[in-house]
Write an enzyme that holds these catalytic residues in place. Structure first.
Site, mmCIF file in Angstrom:
data_model
loop_
_atom_site.group_PDB
_atom_site.id
_atom_site.type_symbol
_atom_site.label_atom_id
_atom_site.label_comp_id
_atom_site.label_asym_id
_atom_site.label_seq_id
_atom_site.Cartn_x
_atom_site.Cartn_y
_atom_site.Cartn_z
ATOM 1 C CD GLU A 292 81.571 7.389 1.418
ATOM 2 O OE1 GLU A 292 81.910 8.494 0.974
ATOM 3 O OE2 GLU A 292 80.780 6.644 0.835
ATOM 4 N N GLY B 47 71.804 8.475 4.491
ATOM 5 C CA GLY B 47 70.621 8.197 3.692
ATOM 6 C C GLY B 47 70.741 6.888 2.955
ATOM 7 C CB ALA B 48 71.267 5.407 0.295
ATOM 8 C CG MET B 49 77.519 2.915 1.715
ATOM 9 S SD MET B 49 78.487 4.436 1.509
ATOM 10 C CE MET B 49 79.834 3.814 0.502
ATOM 11 C CD GLU B 50 78.831 5.612 -2.605
ATOM 12 O OE1 GLU B 50 79.897 6.240 -2.598
ATOM 13 O OE2 GLU B 50 77.858 5.902 -1.881
ATOM 14 C CD GLU C 292 73.596 6.217 -2.556
ATOM 15 O OE1 GLU C 292 74.755 5.780 -2.702
ATOM 16 O OE2 GLU C 292 73.347 7.266 -1.944
ATOM 17 C CG HIS D 121 77.935 7.186 -5.772
ATOM 18 N ND1 HIS D 121 78.955 8.086 -5.974
ATOM 19 C CD2 HIS D 121 77.200 7.692 -4.740
ATOM 20 C CE1 HIS D 121 78.838 9.086 -5.117
ATOM 21 N NE2 HIS D 121 77.778 8.878 -4.355
#
Length: 993
Positions: A217, A358-361, A395, A398
């Protein structure tokens, strides 16, 4: 996806995912600082959208690409766009009004990754579907243009089993164009070669700490293979991963593990299959040496048994328990609150050190920045624990708001991010203290997002154009977006909002849709008209709300005359009224809430209880309450910060504010009353200090502030009352005795602010309060100290004690009393948890002397093998306001603890320095020059990180003329730099407009 950002003050939760994890050293210190042809199914869907109450779905063989509406209305207010200056590489600006469904869709993707240490090979097999509808007689089928990247080497292309020679396609650095394609469905096979080990951009497939991982993303999948890299192309994925078994024993992908085994040459493979259609930005892969901790969860709705696993490096395995517990809490909360259940048998989280966000779902394979997974009392603060809880929740949430229902195009990003931020805010509020959480979120919104909304980068939560989508993972899209979602909740109530969510999922599960579809679901589910909420999506800037009150003692009526306007912003000179829910109460002379009886236009009266919501959606309106008496009430307006606006109440006196601070039943407005008093004082003293001109040293500032009346006794008394009120939550107390941030004051200073003078005035007020409240502050420290040997606990009560204690210590430290400094050093050495240790260090870092140097050296020696902890060490030093600190920061750039290729390091050092009003804004421009150099250096390695760094210059117009000139010069130097990335160019060039 979550940005690395903070939504807290010292006691706050810093959330998320795609926002940058910029270091916030001031928090640690306790300083508050026209449509194209479409396929038959698409046309049917468009017709259905005109009747939203009708059944919306039909059976189909492939995921749908287009949105529920053929085109979205582009408001007149948005017709004028940002016009970009020339760029050497002539970047293409994209516009929301130009959206068109793709001419082809993909129903299934089969990927094979052959991972090698030198060159890795990716083979993709795509089942293509036509989406161009009925062609006119003799018309050629449209070409297929796939997105790519210059570091992706094309090896082979085959269409319907026939290999294409080089002259049969068009290949550029950014695309692969195929023409003369077969009629109907066909297979497309593409082979590419990559060098993940050389990918410093950390987009697509890259290596982190020796492990392979991905970040797709927004547009990273094109860094893996040529593809329709857009969110409205949803397909089912099967992924085969092959690698050396010894070097990469763990092979992870999306969905369920279907097959695994060994192959010749000491290698092995795994095949993963995701049964749910998804856009390519949710694709993920991980391969490496990782340890795993597992926990099981049984869903409360259907009883599905789910394995929850977190993968980290072996030495970090003991620090994942809190993240696992947070995941369990998130799953249960989503079931209880929205009836949403997890839909697979496996949920994996992987922590990586090198991560832009920070983070990815990614579906069933979340990839996190390590600092948002790993926690122990010795290495993580209360803020870190809070951040982990919030981001893990974000996350996970999401899975439905982002994955099962995704956005049609990237202009709709707030559809998934604003909604999911709202959901994670509510989750954190339910897990902890709801009033405290609300204050924390508003503090961050005002100090950062309001600044963004008032500057050259102002944009609607649904932007109209962009060059690089990476640049629009912003506080506006996320935080203001969540506030707009909160408007629905406030207007419809909790039950109404849930009804709207239920209809949203019923209509759109498995689809890529728009913000308008979300608004329609909310309106239809509740039978109300929410059209005026649409302006929030298309209009930039922070609305200003002006309220004038009048009381008629004879008729006992009380009226509010409300007016609103939104200042001009880039591309939008005139603004429309927005729908503002004004949540309010009226306080009687005894401080109790009065019953609210609202007179309607027809003369009838509506009973609103003691807290009501007024719907204000015109430029001006009058609301009248009856049976109000026998005395004039004190209004408590915008309770819970019911709309993201700046409010002015005509005639609101200091006495009214002190009354609200002491008696308001709404915790937010009680805190807000104190903030308004402090804001007014700071601005008055700044004007007095600036009026004299000349030197602005601490002594001169103190003399001028004192001559202007100094800190009034009623404010001291109010702070004292807060400190000594045993019924108040410790975290609330810590917030209530904190001053507004400098960012909140800048736009109120006409002619541009001197940031160093504003800092000096602020410090004068803090020192004055410290001296006047020393007994109460010291008592608060003593009362909230834990007895020796007390184990660390992350609970609301324990965090509240530490928040108040450390806030009190931070205020006391400004006295620069040797005894207090010695006490801080002793507390630093004796601290049994990172929260207390880093808070003491943060106070010492602001002081000059041997204690500062001793503490910094001791901290480094203790944690030199803990890279995540050293981020705090870097950030505190970089953000220090100690005089001449730039020299130290320059040394840190070459220190072994700093790695310029790591985003976290860059955020801590460079953005940390950008938050120092004294050193970044040094009068000689040295801080600006160093930051400009750093932006260009990092841009050669990582465009996304450099674009975030250049944001330090975007607010240049808020400062005095001399600093404006120097900051503008740096922006011009950056824009003119040869080979500048599109990411940095977009931010810097827009900042100059």
């Amino acid at each position: 996806m979550l940005l690395l950002r903070s939504s807290r003050s010292i006691f706050s939760i810093a959330r998320h995912n795609k926002l940058q994890l910029a270091a916030l050293p001031q928090l640690a210190r306790g300083v508050v600082a026209a449509p194209s042809p479409v396929g038959a199914f698409t046309r049917a869907r468009l017709q259905q959208s005109e009747k939203r109450q009708e059944k919306r779905f039909i059976t189909r063989s492939a995921p749908m690409a287009a949105a529920a509406t053929e085109t979205e209305e582009i408001p007149e207010i948005q017709q004028e766009e940002h016009k970009q200056p020339p760029h050497p590489s002539t970047p293409q600006q994209k516009f929301r009004k130009d959206y068109a469904p793709p001419p082809y869709l993909v129903s299934h993707v089969a990927l094979n990754f052959d991972l090698r240490d030198d060159v890795s090979t990716v083979t993709s097999k795509l089942h293509m579907l036509p989406n161009y509808g009925q062609l006119a007689a003799g018309s050629a089928r449209p070409p297929l243009t796939l997105d790519g990247r210059k570091d992706v080497k094309l090896v082979a292309v085959a269409v319907a089993g026939k290999k294409l020679e080089a002259g049969a396609y068009e290949l550029t650095e950014k695309s692969l164009k195929l023409s003369g394609l077969p009629e109907g469905e066909f297979e497309l096979e593409i082979v590419t070669e990559l060098k993940p080990q050389d990918n410093t951009m950390l987009e697509g497939l890259y290596k982190s700490s020796g492990n392979y991982c991905t970040q797709c993303e927004a547009e990273g999948f094109r860094g893996i293979t040529f593809f329709l890299d857009r969110p409205d192309v949803m397909a089912k994925y099967t992924t085969r991963i092959e690698a050396d078994a010894a070097a990469y024993p763990v092979l992870l992908g999306n969905g369920n593990l279907k097959e695994e085994g060994k192959v010749a040459g000491g290698r092995h493979f795994a095949v993963w299959e995701d049964p749910y259609p998804k856009p390519c930005y949710l694709f993920a892969l991980v391969a490496g040496k990782l340890a795993m901790k597992e926990r099981h969860y049984t869903t409360g709705i259907t009883g599905r048994k789910v394995a929850l696993r977190i993968f980290v490096q072996e030495q970090n395995l003991s620090r994942v328990d809190f993240a696992l517990e947070s995941l369990v809490k998130s799953m249960k909360w989503d079931e209880d609150t929205y009836g949403l259940e997890y839909d697979l048998d496996l949920f994996n989280i992987v922590a990586v050190d090198d991560f832009n966000m920070g983070a990815m779902e990614n579906k069933s394979l979340n990839i996190f920045n390590s600092r948002l997974v790993l926690a122990s009392p010795e290495t993580a603060t209360d803020l870190d624990y809070s951040r982990i809880e919030g981001v893990v929740g974000h996350e996970y949430f999401h899975n439905w708001t982002g994955n099962r229902v995704t956005c049609r195009d990237w202009f709709q990003l707030t559809l998934k991010e604003g909604l999911t931020v709202f959901r994670d805010q509510e989750f954190s509020a339910d897990m902890n203290s709801r009033p405290v959480k609300r204050i924390e979120d508003v503090m961050m919104l005002r100090s950062s997002q309001f600044t963004e909304d008032g500057g050259p980068m102002a944009h609607p939560i649904r932007p109209e154009s962009y060059i690089k989508m990476d640049n629009f993972y912003t506080l506006t899209v996320y935080e203001k977006g969540s506030e707009v979602v909160r408007l629905y909740n406030t207007l419809l109530g909790k039950e109404g909002f849930r009804k709207g969510m239920d209809l949203y999922f019923k209509r759109h599960d498995g689809h890529a849709v728009t913000c308008d579809d979300f608004r329609a679901a909310m309106a239809d589910a509740n039978g109300v008209n929410l059209d005026t909420l649409g302006t929030w999506y298309s209009q930039a800037g922070t609305p200003h709300l002006h309220v004038a009150t009048s009381y008629d003692a004879v008729s006992q009526t009380y009226s509010l005359t409300c007016k609103q306007h939104t200042p001009p912003s880039p591309g939008q000179d005139s603004k429309l009224p927005v729908l503002i829910p004004i949540k309010l109460g009226l306080l009687g002379p005894d401080g109790e809430d009065l019953p609210l009886k609202l007179r309607n236009a027809d003369g009838s009266v509506t009973d609103l209880g003691t807290t009501g919501v007024l719907r204000f959606d015109t430029a001006e309106a009058v609301f009248t309450f009856v049976e109000v008496g026998p005395a004039e009430p004190v209004p408590s307006l915008l309770r819970g910060f019911s709309a993201p606006v700046k409010m002015e109440v005509s005639g609101q006196s200091d006495e009214h504010l002190y009354f609200l601070l002491a008696h308001d039943s709404d915790p937010f407005n009680r805190w807000e009353a104190g903030q308004r008093l402090s804001r007014k004082l700071l601005l008055q003293l700044y004007s007095a200090a600036a009026a004299g001109g000349g030197a602005h040293n601490a002594k001169v500032v103190a003399e001028r502030c004192g001559a202007a009346g100094g800190v009034p006794e009623p404010l001291v008394a109010a702070f004292k009352a807060v400190l000594t009120d045993d019924d108040l939550d410790g975290s609330f107390k810590a917030m209530a005795i904190s001053l507004p941030t400098s960012n909140e004051l800048l736009d109120a200073i006409s002619g541009g602010a001197d940031p160093t003078l504003l800092y000096a005035v602020r410090m004068y007020v803090v020192r004055t309060l410290a001296a006047a409240l020393r007994p109460q502050l010291e008592a608060a420290v003593k009362a909230n100290d834990d007895p020796a040997g007390t184990p660390y606990a992350f609970t609301a009560a324990a965090c509240a004690r530490r928040a108040l204690k450390n806030r009190a210590l931070a205020i006391l430290s400004t006295l620069e009393d040797p005894a207090i400094t010695a006490m801080l050093l002793a507390r630093f050495k004796e601290a049994s948890n990172m929260t207390d240790e880093i808070s003491a260090l943060g106070s010492l870092v602001e002081l000059s002397g041997p204690e500062r140097e001793a503490a910094l050296a001791s901290f480094y020696d203790k944690f030199k093998d803990e890279p995540l902890v050293l981020l705090k060490w870097l950030g505190l030093q970089a953000g220090s306001n100690a005089p001449g600190n730039l020299a130290l920061v320059k040394q840190l750039e070459s220190h072994p603890a700093f790695n310029i290729n790591n985003p976290n390091n860059c955020y801590s050092l460079f953005l940390g320095f950008g938050r120092s009003p004294v050193n970044f804004h040094a009068a000689d421009g040295s801080g600006y020059a160093w930051m400009g150099d750093a932006v260009l250096k990092v841009d050669g390695l990582n465009h996304q990180v450099a674009a975030r760094m250049v944001s330090a210059f975007t607010t240049w117009r808020q400062y005095d003329a001399e600093r404006q000139a120097m900051m503008k010069a740096q922006l011009e130097r950056i824009v003119a730099h040869p080979g500048l990335s599109e990411n940095v160019f977009e931010i810097a060039s827009k900042s100059l407009k």
